[in-house]
Design a protein around this motif. Sequence first.
Motif, short mmCIF file in Angstrom:
data_model
loop_
_atom_site.label_atom_id
_atom_site.label_comp_id
_atom_site.label_asym_id
_atom_site.label_seq_id
_atom_site.Cartn_x
_atom_site.Cartn_y
_atom_site.Cartn_z
N VAL A 47 0.84 -1.21 0.00
CA VAL A 47 0.00 0.00 0.00
C VAL A 47 0.87 1.26 0.00
CG1 VAL A 47 -1.65 1.33 1.37
CG2 VAL A 47 -1.96 -1.13 1.09
N ALA A 48 1.99 1.24 0.78
CA ALA A 48 2.84 2.42 0.90
C ALA A 48 3.85 2.55 -0.23
CB ALA A 48 3.58 2.37 2.24
N GLY A 49 4.09 1.49 -0.97
CA GLY A 49 5.09 1.53 -2.02
C GLY A 49 6.39 0.88 -1.61
N SER A 50 6.64 0.80 -0.31
CA SER A 50 7.80 0.10 0.24
C SER A 50 7.57 -0.05 1.74
CB SER A 50 9.11 0.85 -0.01
OG SER A 50 9.16 2.03 0.76
N LEU A 51 8.29 -0.98 2.35
CA LEU A 51 8.13 -1.18 3.79
C LEU A 51 8.62 0.04 4.56
CD1 LEU A 51 7.31 -3.01 6.09
CD2 LEU A 51 9.56 -4.11 5.99
N ALA A 52 9.70 0.67 4.09
CA ALA A 52 10.25 1.83 4.78
C ALA A 52 9.26 2.98 4.82
CB ALA A 52 11.55 2.27 4.12
N ARG A 53 8.41 3.10 3.79
CA ARG A 53 7.45 4.21 3.72
C ARG A 53 6.15 3.90 4.45
NH1 ARG A 53 6.73 5.70 -2.41
NH2 ARG A 53 5.32 7.23 -1.44
N SER A 54 6.01 2.69 4.99
CA SER A 54 4.74 2.30 5.60
C SER A 54 4.61 2.69 7.06
CB SER A 54 4.56 0.77 5.48
OG SER A 54 5.51 0.09 6.29
N PHE A 55 5.72 3.13 7.67
CA PHE A 55 5.70 3.43 9.10
C PHE A 55 5.16 4.83 9.37
CE2 PHE A 55 8.97 0.22 8.46
CZ PHE A 55 8.66 -0.70 9.45
N GLY A 56 4.32 4.92 10.38
CA GLY A 56 3.84 6.21 10.86
C GLY A 56 2.91 6.95 9.93
N ARG A 57 2.27 6.26 8.99
CA ARG A 57 1.40 6.95 8.03
C ARG A 57 -0.08 6.65 8.26
NH1 ARG A 57 3.53 6.18 2.02
NH2 ARG A 57 1.77 7.61 1.74
N GLY A 58 -0.38 5.86 9.27
CA GLY A 58 -1.78 5.58 9.57
C GLY A 58 -2.49 4.76 8.52
N LEU A 59 -1.78 3.92 7.81
CA LEU A 59 -2.39 3.09 6.77
C LEU A 59 -3.31 2.04 7.39
CD1 LEU A 59 0.78 2.50 4.56
CD2 LEU A 59 -0.97 4.25 4.29
N GLN A 60 -4.33 1.67 6.64
CA GLN A 60 -5.29 0.68 7.13
C GLN A 60 -5.70 -0.27 6.00
OE1 GLN A 60 -8.47 3.09 8.79
NE2 GLN A 60 -7.45 3.18 10.77
N PRO A 61 -4.77 -1.13 5.58
CA PRO A 61 -5.09 -2.03 4.46
C PRO A 61 -6.11 -3.11 4.80
CG PRO A 61 -2.92 -2.50 5.35
CD PRO A 61 -3.37 -1.25 6.01
N PHE A 62 -6.43 -3.25 6.10
CA PHE A 62 -7.42 -4.27 6.49
C PHE A 62 -8.74 -3.65 6.92
CE2 PHE A 62 -3.15 -5.93 7.80
CZ PHE A 62 -2.96 -6.70 6.67
N SER A 63 -8.88 -2.35 6.69
CA SER A 63 -10.16 -1.67 6.91
C SER A 63 -10.78 -1.37 5.56
CB SER A 63 -9.95 -0.37 7.69
OG SER A 63 -9.46 -0.64 8.98
N LYS A 64 -12.09 -1.55 5.42
CA LYS A 64 -12.75 -1.41 4.12
C LYS A 64 -12.62 0.02 3.60
CE LYS A 64 -16.83 -2.96 1.67
NZ LYS A 64 -18.13 -3.64 1.79
#
Length: 678
Positions: free
Chosen positions: A236-253
């Motif tokens: 979702v973030a484009g890389s694991l390094a960019r996924s931290f601290g961004r409030g992503l919710q790939p398991f929420s609809k």
Amino acid sequence: MTVPTLPLSLLIDAPTVTPSSANYRLPSWPPPRDFPIVLDDNGNVVSRFHDSVWRLWPWAAKALTLNFGDGPLRKGAAPINAINADLLRQVMAWLLYGPRAVREATTLKSQFKYLRPIFAFCTSEGISASDLSRHRLVAEKLVTAIRPSRAGECIGLLHELFEQREILGFVLLDRDGLRRLSSCISAHEKNQTPYIPPRIWTYQVRRLREFLDDFTEKRDSVVACYEFCVDAYAEVAGSLARSFGRGLQPFSKRRGKDDYFGPFTDIAHRFGVDRLLEKWLLPSGQSLADCETGVRLLTRYLSMLGFVGTAYLVNFSLMRIDEAWRLRANCLECEDDDRFGPIYLLAGPTTKTVRDGDARWVTSPSVKVAVDAMSCIARLRMITAAADPRSNVGPDDLANPYLAPRPFEPWCNSRGRDKPLSIRPNAQPYQGLMTMYPNLFDANELKITEEDLRIARLITPTLDPLKFAAGNIWPLAWHQIRRTGAVNMQASGLVSDSSLQYQLKHASRAMSLYYGRGYSRVRLDLAARNEYVKTMYETLGRQLATIGSSRWISPHGDKRKNQILELVSAVDAKKLEKAAKQGKVSWRPTLLGACTKLGPCAYGGIDNIIHCGGGNGRPACADALFDRDKAGQFRALKETLRDRLANAPEGSPYRDSLNAQLLALENAIHAISDQTRR
């Protein structure tokens, strides 16, 4: 007296100490009076062996001294005469250069604080410290010179010096003296750490093991689920390094389909970990579908694994919680002993920030399941930690992580991500685990019964009657686990073999090899050794107080048993305890029960039953007592001996020995049966 066979060398960790230093190796024992103990950076002598004060500042980088009391003293300090000061100097030199030489000046100073009052006390009583064991009435008053808070460390040091007596050249307190001192100190202490009753101890260990076994069974599924979730965030973030601290919710609809992977409930079910999470984390009857925590529940489970695994390790070692909390993935070692086979050890961290990187704790083979489980999750978490730009993770952390690291998952906002991993979060109190993870223990199983209370009070008479009462929940604590382990490893007779689960008896035997006989060359943690040795002497005192019961049988009848007790009535417990403390009776466990001989046994009776039970054609030993509680074990051993006899060569010394052992064992069984019929 030269000591050519011992490498009496200095192991202090300081820049001024090198193999080429004039103070690095002792030329003889005792050291020459003018031997340079401490040198400065330029090789100048700061302190010599016979100085009344040793100045340790070159080693400690601060003002640190050992004042032996036969020179200038601070106001209020107790003086020590020349004879005892010389003995104290020898003891400190031994602790500095001997086989278990200290590595830090502060450790030497601590040991000096424990021991100096003994030499000052002997001076005030007008005796030499090397004659203390001969003056029993004086030795009984020694308890007044030792602070109860330092009692464990003091007894541990005295025991170590006793074990090295032949090379050291003198004895401060012998084994009976140490037992009497421990007994007096135990009576003097106002509060002792509670001993956990076997039923409660067994229950909590069984639940910890059940958790670890559940993980082991689903290990691959948990790892696969974790990796899937981490990959989802990275995608979702484009890389694991960019996924931290961004409030992503790939398991929420969400509206878009590309960044929605379905609810975590479905993912957990797909990987087969849903029942596992529900069992250990959710209230009874609640399913993952009813839980709003989502993927964070997986993090909570992994953190629970760290706590549970640490608790399991503490249960099967004498580690403090802070020591166990610093273990790393490669901590489990195994050494092969020629006589007893594999002996498992837990090794402390090897980083320089730890005071004793060579510390070892003997443990049970069963801890491997905990170490393997924790290592698996620790290495997973290091993958995400290495990818987080905010983390402060070094190469050593990646190669050999702490067994219970803080969470680094991209869906967590845990504090302390930017701190070095060597700065460990505080370990929760053991009682706090019940609050954090209420599914771990059933409160009803932890309720104290009258039998629990009876056993606990035998070991710890000072239990708070309001806190420890029948019907109350036992307040588990880390140091209780430590003390209970020390008592169990002493095989006090109050804990059945069935309670010592997961091969604790094997670990206990290895412990006894080191502590009781000095066979092991493994460097063990000093605090753990002190706890064990102190408990060893407490246990001996308690065992002596049971001699008058019907459990113990003399092969020569009640008359001889009364002689052993010096005609002290078996029902007069106070007189019996007094006799034990005064050293009028002695006690050493044997295969048949106990040996009450004052002084050493010429026949090695501790390990050989032939002379104890009369297997050599002579009457059984007059100092032997047979243990009625071991009757079942005697019969099983009898069958084992018969099986071995069937394969033993005719006329061989081995066959003769087996026949003698069998006769001794039959004599013991007959004596117990005869007493039972009366």
